[in-house]
Scaffold this motif. Structure first.
Motif, PDB file in Angstrom:
ATOM      1  N   ILE A  66      -8.752  21.796  -8.755  1.00 34.24           N
ATOM      2  CA  ILE A  66      -7.907  22.362  -7.697  1.00 34.24           C
ATOM      3  C   ILE A  66      -7.832  21.403  -6.516  1.00 34.24           C
ATOM      4  O   ILE A  66      -6.751  21.104  -5.999  1.00 34.24           O
ATOM      5  CB  ILE A  66      -8.457  23.716  -7.200  1.00 34.24           C
ATOM      6  CG1 ILE A  66      -8.371  24.760  -8.308  1.00 34.24           C
ATOM      7  CG2 ILE A  66      -7.673  24.198  -5.983  1.00 34.24           C
ATOM      8  CD1 ILE A  66      -8.747  26.148  -7.852  1.00 34.24           C
ATOM      9  N   ILE A  67      -8.997  20.896  -6.091  1.00 33.88           N
ATOM     10  CA  ILE A  67      -9.022  20.035  -4.907  1.00 33.88           C
ATOM     11  C   ILE A  67      -8.195  18.767  -5.158  1.00 33.88           C
ATOM     12  O   ILE A  67      -7.377  18.377  -4.316  1.00 33.88           O
ATOM     13  CB  ILE A  67     -10.472  19.679  -4.512  1.00 33.88           C
ATOM     14  CG1 ILE A  67     -11.205  20.951  -4.084  1.00 33.88           C
ATOM     15  CG2 ILE A  67     -10.499  18.639  -3.408  1.00 33.88           C
ATOM     16  CD1 ILE A  67     -12.672  20.760  -3.781  1.00 33.88           C
ATOM     17  N   ARG A 107       0.833  -1.190   0.000  1.00 34.41           N
ATOM     18  CA  ARG A 107       0.000   0.000   0.000  1.00 34.41           C
ATOM     19  C   ARG A 107       0.876   1.251   0.000  1.00 34.41           C
ATOM     20  O   ARG A 107       0.587   2.227  -0.679  1.00 34.41           O
ATOM     21  CB  ARG A 107      -0.925   0.000   1.212  1.00 34.41           C
ATOM     22  CG  ARG A 107      -1.873   1.190   1.203  1.00 34.41           C
ATOM     23  CD  ARG A 107      -2.883   1.104   2.316  1.00 34.41           C
ATOM     24  NE  ARG A 107      -3.838   0.018   2.123  1.00 34.41           N
ATOM     25  CZ  ARG A 107      -3.961  -1.014   2.935  1.00 34.41           C
ATOM     26  NH1 ARG A 107      -3.173  -1.113   3.982  1.00 34.41           N
ATOM     27  NH2 ARG A 107      -4.851  -1.942   2.709  1.00 34.41           N
ATOM     28  N   LEU A 110      -0.355  26.566  -4.560  1.00 37.36           N
ATOM     29  CA  LEU A 110      -1.423  26.397  -5.553  1.00 37.36           C
ATOM     30  C   LEU A 110      -2.723  26.999  -5.026  1.00 37.36           C
ATOM     31  O   LEU A 110      -3.419  27.748  -5.710  1.00 37.36           O
ATOM     32  CB  LEU A 110      -1.607  24.904  -5.854  1.00 37.36           C
ATOM     33  CG  LEU A 110      -2.888  24.481  -6.562  1.00 37.36           C
ATOM     34  CD1 LEU A 110      -2.840  24.891  -8.011  1.00 37.36           C
ATOM     35  CD2 LEU A 110      -3.099  22.982  -6.461  1.00 37.36           C
ATOM     36  N   VAL A 111      -3.034  26.660  -3.773  1.00 42.41           N
ATOM     37  CA  VAL A 111      -4.254  27.173  -3.162  1.00 42.41           C
ATOM     38  C   VAL A 111      -4.190  28.700  -3.012  1.00 42.41           C
ATOM     39  O   VAL A 111      -5.158  29.404  -3.288  1.00 42.41           O
ATOM     40  CB  VAL A 111      -4.482  26.495  -1.794  1.00 42.41           C
ATOM     41  CG1 VAL A 111      -5.611  27.157  -1.043  1.00 42.41           C
ATOM     42  CG2 VAL A 111      -4.757  25.020  -1.988  1.00 42.41           C
ATOM     43  N   ALA A 112      -2.994  29.203  -2.629  1.00 43.67           N
ATOM     44  CA  ALA A 112      -2.872  30.648  -2.410  1.00 43.67           C
ATOM     45  C   ALA A 112      -2.965  31.430  -3.718  1.00 43.67           C
ATOM     46  O   ALA A 112      -3.653  32.450  -3.798  1.00 43.67           O
ATOM     47  CB  ALA A 112      -1.550  30.953  -1.703  1.00 43.67           C
ATOM     48  N   ASP A 149       3.025  13.837   2.116  1.00 44.85           N
ATOM     49  CA  ASP A 149       2.822  13.062   3.327  1.00 44.85           C
ATOM     50  C   ASP A 149       3.608  11.754   3.272  1.00 44.85           C
ATOM     51  O   ASP A 149       4.275  11.358   4.228  1.00 44.85           O
ATOM     52  CB  ASP A 149       1.328  12.738   3.427  1.00 44.85           C
ATOM     53  CG  ASP A 149       0.848  12.747   4.844  1.00 44.85           C
ATOM     54  OD1 ASP A 149       0.977  13.800   5.494  1.00 44.85           O
ATOM     55  OD2 ASP A 149       0.365  11.690   5.291  1.00 44.85           O
ATOM     56  N   ASN A 199      -0.386  16.829  -1.643  1.00 45.43           N
ATOM     57  CA  ASN A 199      -0.318  16.600  -0.205  1.00 45.43           C
ATOM     58  C   ASN A 199      -0.085  15.127   0.132  1.00 45.43           C
ATOM     59  O   ASN A 199       0.662  14.803   1.055  1.00 45.43           O
ATOM     60  CB  ASN A 199      -1.609  17.070   0.474  1.00 45.43           C
ATOM     61  CG  ASN A 199      -1.564  18.549   0.782  1.00 45.43           C
ATOM     62  OD1 ASN A 199      -0.520  19.073   1.140  1.00 45.43           O
ATOM     63  ND2 ASN A 199      -2.672  19.222   0.623  1.00 45.43           N
ATOM     64  N   LEU A 200      -0.756  14.266  -0.622  1.00 45.18           N
ATOM     65  CA  LEU A 200      -0.614  12.823  -0.409  1.00 45.18           C
ATOM     66  C   LEU A 200       0.833  12.400  -0.645  1.00 45.18           C
ATOM     67  O   LEU A 200       1.426  11.669   0.140  1.00 45.18           O
ATOM     68  CB  LEU A 200      -1.544  12.099  -1.389  1.00 45.18           C
ATOM     69  CG  LEU A 200      -2.120  10.765  -0.962  1.00 45.18           C
ATOM     70  CD1 LEU A 200      -2.960  10.938   0.290  1.00 45.18           C
ATOM     71  CD2 LEU A 200      -2.976  10.198  -2.081  1.00 45.18           C
ATOM     72  N   ALA A 223      -4.342  19.588  -5.394  1.00 50.55           N
ATOM     73  CA  ALA A 223      -3.783  19.881  -4.074  1.00 50.55           C
ATOM     74  C   ALA A 223      -3.706  18.605  -3.235  1.00 50.55           C
ATOM     75  O   ALA A 223      -2.704  18.344  -2.560  1.00 50.55           O
ATOM     76  CB  ALA A 223      -4.617  20.941  -3.367  1.00 50.55           C
ATOM     77  N   ALA A 224      -4.766  17.788  -3.290  1.00 46.17           N
ATOM     78  CA  ALA A 224      -4.793  16.560  -2.494  1.00 46.17           C
ATOM     79  C   ALA A 224      -3.692  15.605  -2.944  1.00 46.17           C
ATOM     80  O   ALA A 224      -3.021  14.992  -2.103  1.00 46.17           O
ATOM     81  CB  ALA A 224      -6.158  15.893  -2.603  1.00 46.17           C
TER      82      ALA A 224
END
Lengths: 272, 323
Positions: free
Chosen positions: A247-248, A4, A202-204, A259, A255-256, A251-252
């Motif tokens: 966008i979501i 995984r 990206l979000v900013a 992480d 982040n993934l 960004a996710a």
């Protein structure tokens, strides 16, 4: 479990590759993104020739979203790289030299961190109103304090290691010790932070264009597309949903990946 | 003896931190003022709009707003007025900034508090539960959702929620703030949920990490070995794990305040954030200065409060003393 963990970066990379292709080949994939057709105006998804319909100016939502990938990706990557360069230089100097330099740099970082990034970015970029690249430059500065802090902390924990002591004993210069010996050991952590910063940037960036700053009017951009879509919710749902989901998901995915990288590097770091 | 010592140190701690906060705010006020002073664009011209003004008219306006004075004079006059509670007059609407803010600050505060409550009520229990069952399907699902949530920008989430719950299923009002009272709160639910998602994801992560960290401690193994009930062990863990959660309150508040700008614009709410967005584009400098300073003050005071709370609830911080 291992399988995984190997799967995560692959799954996260898929949307990122797609978005990168959008950004790189937008002229070719979405040649008509800027073409307006005010007579047609808003059309719902599924209209002939427009998979996701059109916006108020009759622009194709799908093409706009593909072309919008460019400003969504290029700026944030530049921001993450630029602020990390500042962070590596100032953070290393502050962490290794300590004393007054450290104090001054830490206070500077504290000052910038005392206000929410969106707010300062909005105020500065709004007052300067110099377009997309000025916004990017402002964000480079605003993103640097977290990088300075992170690098400073990492450098401090490296400074006590034996290899630094031996470099000192060999009589190497401070600059050489800092940038030839310590910095390479900080890079893995810096890379993870940079990855996560791309997502925040990206979000900013999109937030500022959502508020009407940064990208010029009429330019394809996800944030701007979303802001235009606010009044179209009842007439073409895709106008908001397509750039919103892009966008979501982007960004996710970053982040993934960040992480996952963090977990990997931290595990390796603690093993030593 | 111990309590008297504790109180004396607390008093000193509060004084030192308060002084540091005042210094920070002064420094910030200077930066804010300097930024706006240096910003290109002429507020006197903005005020007149597209008309081509005569030099006399421009000079008169500059004199009225003291735009020609040297920088330090302007700053000293401004900060002096601010301390007396006079934030100047909005260039755009010619209304005193204080009354402009007073009309809107309640809405923004309601929005921020509602989002704060939603965050705490949802994210903290989820974080605790995920840590109890680390590695379970529940943990992995919520953790994945939190990674998506942390990065999800409020304006995108807000529009998606607005479309799904407002336009498609018509469960929530789409725009505006309703007729005051409960109706206004009802109109704020969707914006507050939007605002809470990003910060909730962060608080979830923090809570989960904190509880996991405590579960690895020796005292947990010891308490279990002594045969304490699982409930008793969990109570011990929670008390310790919640300290970092409380201290992150300042961060949460900073996030919420930055976030209200976007959420208010997304949902067309007449709050402080929406006012700021409009004032920046218009270069309504007194309003921008006032809001920036207000936000900085709220955040600095929250950070101060958090420090004091930490100092009182965490003996380890007290032992470390002033640093």
């Amino acid at each position: 479990m291992t399988a995984r963990r190997q799967l995560t970066p692959v799954v996260a990379a898929i949307p990122l590759v797609i978005v990168a292709v959008f950004a790189a080949a937008s002229n070719w994939l979405a040649p008509d993104a800027r073409v307006q057709d005010i007579l047609t105006g808003v059309t719902p998804p599924g209209t002939a020739g427009h998979l996701f319909g059109t916006d108020t100016n009759g622009r194709d939502i799908a093409q706009l979203a593909i072309a919008g990938a460019r400003t969504a990706v290029v700026g944030p990557v530049v921001i993450a790289l630029g602020s990390m360069c500042i962070g590596l230089v100032l953070g290393t100097v502050a962490g290794y030299l300590g004393g007054a330099v450290d104090l001054a740099l830490s206070k500077y970082a504290d000052l910038l961190l005392a206000l929410p990034t969106t707010l300062i970015a909005l105020v500065v970029a709004g007052l300067v109103d110099g377009g997309y690249w000025v916004t990017v430059a402002v964000l480079v500065v605003l993103f640097s304090p977290t990088d300075i802090r992170m690098v400073r902390g990492a450098v401090i924990s490296q400074s006590t290691r034996p290899y630094v002591e031996s470099a000192k004993a060999l009589g190497l210069g401070r600059v050489r010790i800092m940038f030839r010996h310590i910095v390479p050991n900080v890079l893995p952590v810096a890379f993870t932070t940079m990855l996560l910063n791309v997502a925040f940037a990206l979000v900013a960036v999109s937030a500022l264009s959502f508020l009407g700053l940064g990208v010029g009017p009429g330019e394809p951009d996800w944030g701007r597309q979303l802001s235009d879509a606010r009044d179209l919710l009842g007439r073409n749902w895709a106008a908001a949903v397509v750039p919103g989901v892009l966008i979501i998901v982007t960004a996710a995915a970053i982040n993934l990946l960040g992480d996952w990288a963090q977990e990997r590097f931290e595990r390796r770091g603690s093993g030593r | 003896m111990a309590s008297r010592l504790g109180r004396g140190t607390l008093g000193r701690f509060v004084m030192v931190r308060l002084a540091a906060t005042v210094v920070l705010l002064l420094a910030l006020s200077f930066v804010v003022f300097a930024l706006l002073y240096l910003a290109p664009g002429d507020p006197a011209r903005n005020l007149l709009g597209p008309r081509n003004p005569s030099p006399e008219l421009l000079a008169a306006i500059r004199a009225e707003y003291h735009l020609d004075d040297p920088f330090v004079t302007q700053y000293v006059r401004w900060i002096g007025d601010v301390v007396r509670g006079d934030l100047g007059t909005s260039i755009r609407s010619e209304i005193a900034v204080t009354s402009l803010l007073a009309d809107r600050v309640v809405l923004t505060a309601e929005l921020a508090i509602m989002a704060f409550v939603i965050t705490l009520v949802v994210a903290v229990p989820l974080g605790v539960r995920a840590a109890w069952r680390a590695g379970s399907v529940f943990d992995r699902t919520v953790s994945l959702a939190s990674i998506v949530g942390v990065g999800a920008p409020s304006y995108a989430v807000g529009l998606l929620l607005l479309y799904l719950l407002g336009v498609r299923f018509q469960l929530f009002p789409v725009y505006g703030i309703g007729d005051g009272g409960l109706d206004q709160l009802w109109h704020l639910v969707l914006p507050a949920v939007t605002l809470a998602i990003g910060i909730g994801a962060l608080v979830f992560k923090l809570t989960r990490t904190a509880v996991l960290g405590e579960l690895e401690q020796d005292y947990v193994a010891f308490a279990r070995a002594r045969g304490l009930s699982e409930g008793a062990v969990r109570r011990l863990v929670l008390r310790n794990a919640l300290i970092p959660v409380v201290t992150s309150g300042g961060l949460v508040f900073a996030f919420l305040f930055g976030g209200t700008i976007l959420v208010e614009v997304t949902f067309a709410l007449p709050g402080i954030g929406g006012l700021l967005a409009g004032s920046v584009t218009f270069k309504d400098i007194p309003v921008v200065q006032a809001i920036t300073l207000l936000t900085a003050t709220v955040i600095a005071l929250t950070a101060l409060a958090v420090d004091i709370v930490t100092y009182t609830i965490d003996p380890r911080v007290r032992a470390r003393g002033l640093r």
